[in-house]
Design a protein around this motif. Sequence first.
Motif, PDB file in Angstrom:
ATOM      1  N   VAL A  12       0.799  -1.164   0.031  1.00 18.67           N
ATOM      2  CA  VAL A  12      -0.048  -0.155   0.072  1.00 18.67           C
ATOM      3  C   VAL A  12       1.073   1.212  -0.034  1.00 18.67           C
ATOM      4  CG1 VAL A  12      -1.938  -1.241   1.024  1.00 18.67           C
ATOM      5  CG2 VAL A  12      -0.173  -0.038   2.558  1.00 18.67           C
ATOM      6  N   PRO A  13       0.419   2.454  -0.548  1.00 17.62           N
ATOM      7  CA  PRO A  13       1.075   3.561  -0.658  1.00 17.62           C
ATOM      8  C   PRO A  13       1.580   3.951   0.822  1.00 17.62           C
ATOM      9  CG  PRO A  13      -0.791   3.652  -1.978  1.00 17.62           C
ATOM     10  CD  PRO A  13      -0.886   2.480  -1.339  1.00 17.62           C
ATOM     11  N   LYS A  14       2.682   4.497   0.966  1.00 17.49           N
ATOM     12  CA  LYS A  14       3.118   4.732   2.244  1.00 17.49           C
ATOM     13  C   LYS A  14       2.385   6.022   3.021  1.00 17.49           C
ATOM     14  CE  LYS A  14       7.650   5.630   1.237  1.00 17.49           C
ATOM     15  NZ  LYS A  14       7.968   5.912  -0.143  1.00 17.49           N
ATOM     16  N   ALA A  15       2.333   5.827   4.462  1.00 11.36           N
ATOM     17  CA  ALA A  15       1.971   6.927   5.227  1.00 11.36           C
ATOM     18  C   ALA A  15       0.292   7.185   5.043  1.00 11.36           C
ATOM     19  CB  ALA A  15       2.478   8.095   5.095  1.00 11.36           C
ATOM     20  N   GLY A  16      -0.547   6.213   4.378  1.00 11.83           N
ATOM     21  CA  GLY A  16      -1.736   6.428   4.062  1.00 11.83           C
ATOM     22  C   GLY A  16      -2.298   7.576   2.979  1.00 11.83           C
ATOM     23  N   ARG A  17      -1.156   7.745   2.255  1.00  9.64           N
ATOM     24  CA  ARG A  17      -1.396   8.747   1.042  1.00  9.64           C
ATOM     25  C   ARG A  17      -2.408   8.231   0.114  1.00  9.64           C
ATOM     26  NH1 ARG A  17       4.968   9.827  -0.158  1.00  9.64           N
ATOM     27  NH2 ARG A  17       5.326  10.483   1.983  1.00  9.64           N
ATOM     28  N   ILE A  18      -3.345   8.892  -0.259  1.00  7.91           N
ATOM     29  CA  ILE A  18      -4.148   8.590  -1.265  1.00  7.91           C
ATOM     30  C   ILE A  18      -3.907   9.324  -2.589  1.00  7.91           C
ATOM     31  CG2 ILE A  18      -6.756   8.769  -2.054  1.00  7.91           C
ATOM     32  CD1 ILE A  18      -7.349   9.060   0.945  1.00  7.91           C
ATOM     33  N   LEU A  19      -3.600   8.356  -3.649  1.00  6.16           N
ATOM     34  CA  LEU A  19      -2.720   8.719  -4.837  1.00  6.16           C
ATOM     35  C   LEU A  19      -3.642   8.883  -6.044  1.00  6.16           C
ATOM     36  CD1 LEU A  19       0.698   6.601  -4.451  1.00  6.16           C
ATOM     37  CD2 LEU A  19      -0.097   8.856  -3.560  1.00  6.16           C
ATOM     38  N   PRO A  21      -7.422  10.388  -7.261  1.00  2.00           N
ATOM     39  CA  PRO A  21      -8.395  11.476  -6.702  1.00  2.00           C
ATOM     40  C   PRO A  21      -9.710  10.725  -6.945  1.00  2.00           C
ATOM     41  CG  PRO A  21      -7.638  12.014  -8.997  1.00  2.00           C
ATOM     42  CD  PRO A  21      -6.701  10.904  -8.547  1.00  2.00           C
TER      43      PRO A  21
ATOM     44  N   THR B 208      -3.811  13.188  -1.914  1.00  2.00           N
ATOM     45  CA  THR B 208      -4.332  13.489  -0.618  1.00  2.00           C
ATOM     46  C   THR B 208      -3.301  12.816   0.441  1.00  2.00           C
ATOM     47  OG1 THR B 208      -6.530  13.379  -0.983  1.00  2.00           O
ATOM     48  CG2 THR B 208      -5.842  13.360   1.404  1.00  2.00           C
ATOM     49  N   HIS B 221       0.772   1.049   8.012  1.00  2.00           N
ATOM     50  CA  HIS B 221       1.561   2.357   7.647  1.00  2.00           C
ATOM     51  C   HIS B 221       2.746   2.546   8.723  1.00  2.00           C
ATOM     52  CE1 HIS B 221      -2.107   3.619   5.345  1.00  2.00           C
ATOM     53  NE2 HIS B 221      -1.313   3.037   4.626  1.00  2.00           N
ATOM     54  N   GLN B 224       5.514   0.062   7.885  1.00  2.00           N
ATOM     55  CA  GLN B 224       6.187   0.763   6.687  1.00  2.00           C
ATOM     56  C   GLN B 224       7.154   1.620   7.327  1.00  2.00           C
ATOM     57  OE1 GLN B 224       3.435   2.801   4.483  1.00  2.00           O
ATOM     58  NE2 GLN B 224       3.021   1.033   3.151  1.00  2.00           N
TER      59      GLN B 224
END
Lengths: 101, 393
Positions: A12-19, A21, B208, B221, B224
């Motif tokens: 999953v993208p790091k740090a909960g980023r929503i990549l 839109p 976001t 996360h 990670q």
Amino acid sequence: MSVPKDAGWKDVPKAGRILEPGSAAKYETGGWRTYRPVHIPENCINCLFCWIYCPDQAILVEDGKFKGIDYAYCKGCGICATECPGKRGNKALKMVLDEEA
Amino acid sequence: MSIRVGKTGNEAVAEAMRQINPDVVAAYPITPQTEIVQIFSSFVANGKVDTEFVTVESEHSAMSATVGAASAGARSMTATSANGLAFMWEIVYIAAGMRLPIVMPVVNRALSGPLNIHCDHSDTMGARDSGWIQLFSENAQEAYDNAVQAPRIAENPDVKLPVMVTMDGFIISHAMEVMEILEDEKVREFIGKYVPENPLLDVDNPVTLGPVDLQDWNFEHKRQQAEAMRNAKPVILDVASEYAKLTGRKYGLFEEYKLDDADIAIVVLGSTAGTAKVAVDQLRAKGVRAGMLKIRVFRPFPAEEIADALKHVKAVAVMDRSDSFNAVGGPVFVDVRSALYDVDNGPKIVNYIYGIGGRDVTPDHVKTAYADLAKIAETGQVENPLTYLGIRE
């Protein structure tokens, strides 16, 4: 972000980023649920109060009739069951513990 | 060719910041860090850098603006000390949790109260578990070298974590020493062009950052983030080896001083390492097999490497320039002793808390620790697991 069901921390993208839109529709909020609404067809008068009140558009309607509940998005808030007038005082939606349903 | 200059630690770090030429610096003055941002602001005013300098009303705002700038995609820096770092606390964790490669020099100073502006490590030791990489410096040269290496470590794709570069307040920050700096173009070439990851200002690829992250994914996360800190160790060594080719100055996770054949050794961070080297040399001249291990990288903590470096020593003293107030010992002691737990027949280990609130530490102080160690090595008995070195009893 559409995340595969079997995704792990490496996927999953790091740090909960929503990549992506506009991806809220792909986020299945059904996982938040403790109680789920269960439909009792014999008590349903198709008033569609449940469809009107559902904050997550989780009540499925086809040809103007109650069709089912989209449990992928139903958060189990119970508003549908509260608003349901039912037939002769018997509700067409009741809340049941998710794991017992 | 390197340029030989006389600079204080603060001047040296401000110089490194000028050469790094960050896109954004948001900072607030606090003793003994004030000079860094004061000197840097003159670089901004004189057009020596392209930096957008944001003057803020507090350290909480300084770190918030730095996080905002880094999220936007800017190479971002700030600097602070002591209570300034404490005031940033909330956003310090957010910077790490959002995986933003911010670089922040921290000039070590005692945390109030009672009010004190002089050196100890209570400020950065308090932030040791905030998710930031922490590089400690023995002198102005190391503060400069660590500051130049920091962006490369922070921005590495396998790391993406913020980095604190620390130096001892006044002892390093305000003392002038002869040191070497690199030419501007060498530094710019070394750190390279910054390519931000998922920048908010990339409007063609809207993202976001920092959304609410609940029971379903927060744990992943954080896992990670833990892995990134593990990844940082080899990256720090790679960056150091590239830097050594450029400067001839070699850096590792820690420095070993006459440790190979040592019977007794101390573990130390920061400027006291210089004092300890004098003590080691004096003891060696008398035939005492004394050694020293100076930790440069405190986070990630090089546990296996430290255990390996100390396993042959009979008695070790860990020097802590802050107290954990855990009724056990200082933070460095706790980590080093834990690292040595799995070593069979490992060294006896004791703790010295020293230099609190800027209390001076001399080679004689350090030698009393070595004298205690010699006795422990001889008898195998520890009488005082914790000593407050230089306290008035």
